[in-house]
Scaffold this motif. Sequence first.
Motif, short mmCIF file in Angstrom:
data_model
loop_
_atom_site.label_atom_id
_atom_site.label_comp_id
_atom_site.label_asym_id
_atom_site.label_seq_id
_atom_site.Cartn_x
_atom_site.Cartn_y
_atom_site.Cartn_z
N ARG A 3 0.85 -1.19 0.00
CA ARG A 3 0.00 0.00 0.00
C ARG A 3 0.88 1.24 0.00
NH1 ARG A 3 -5.31 0.40 0.71
NH2 ARG A 3 -5.47 -1.54 1.90
N VAL A 24 -6.01 9.86 0.54
CA VAL A 24 -6.69 8.67 1.07
C VAL A 24 -7.67 8.14 0.03
CG1 VAL A 24 -8.36 7.85 2.78
CG2 VAL A 24 -6.44 9.26 3.50
N ASP A 29 -2.13 5.26 2.31
CA ASP A 29 -2.08 5.44 3.75
C ASP A 29 -1.35 6.75 3.98
OD1 ASP A 29 -3.32 3.03 4.17
OD2 ASP A 29 -1.48 1.95 4.68
N GLY A 48 -11.03 8.94 7.83
CA GLY A 48 -11.29 7.50 7.78
C GLY A 48 -12.75 7.20 7.58
N ARG A 53 -12.24 4.02 5.30
CA ARG A 53 -10.94 3.37 5.49
C ARG A 53 -10.39 3.73 6.86
NH1 ARG A 53 -6.66 4.78 1.60
NH2 ARG A 53 -5.66 3.02 2.68
N ALA A 56 -6.62 4.62 7.91
CA ALA A 56 -5.81 5.00 6.75
C ALA A 56 -5.02 6.28 7.00
CB ALA A 56 -6.70 5.17 5.52
#
Length: 248
Positions: A3, A24, A29, A48, A53, A56
């Motif tokens: 990622r 994001v 990340d 998030g 997410r 994140a």
Amino acid sequence: MRRRVAVVSGGGTGIGAAIAGALVGDGYDVLIVGRRSEVLEATAQRSGVEWGRSGAVRPVTADLTDPEQVGRVVDALAGRKVDVLVNNAGGRRGGGTGTLADVAAYWRANLDANLLTAVLLTEALLPHLCRPGGRVILVSSVAAQRGGGGAYSAAKAALHGWAYDLAVELGPDEVTVNVVSPGYVADTEFSGERTTPEERARQVAGTLLGRVGTPEDVAAAVRYLASPAAAYVTGQVLGVNGGSVFGR
């Protein structure tokens, strides 16, 4: 697949928070760095939730004018590589009148907040940048190109010259270095603290598009420079100012 990781300084509010949210949304990340832990935590949680997410966005509390605290960002990476570094921390510091000591303190405060923060964070993360393909993006200001901000203008203009040197240094590794230079942007702590309705109207009148900028406008420019579409763009200053200052 690994990622991708982005680091955004000054990521708790305004332009920095918008940049973090945009990255994001693109699957990164993101580490957001700033001095106020509560603000960073709130932004991390909100981002998030907005993108579905959780986790994140991770906050890192650090004063980037302090070399020892910059190390907290490296520690937070936990050995991961950095795909995108966005140096957004800064702001205008007051003072500058009175004694020469006052003038010196005023200039040092602005250079520290706007230039030294970017230099220290970038130097700390250079060994961790992805090669090839890394991105270093510096957020400047239209004040660097047209003046009007005293030591703040000079500090932001210094970012431009340093970015050119950094682009030369990192070019052989296929790491790009660019500057985003916003004009007047509403809905930020910077603009909210100082802008009267009359000043806002003057700023709007100075654009070709007849509106103020938004944090999302700046985030979109950063998002482009961070993308594969900008792989052949380096050593450039991208104005996001509604035409208030032409490119040079």
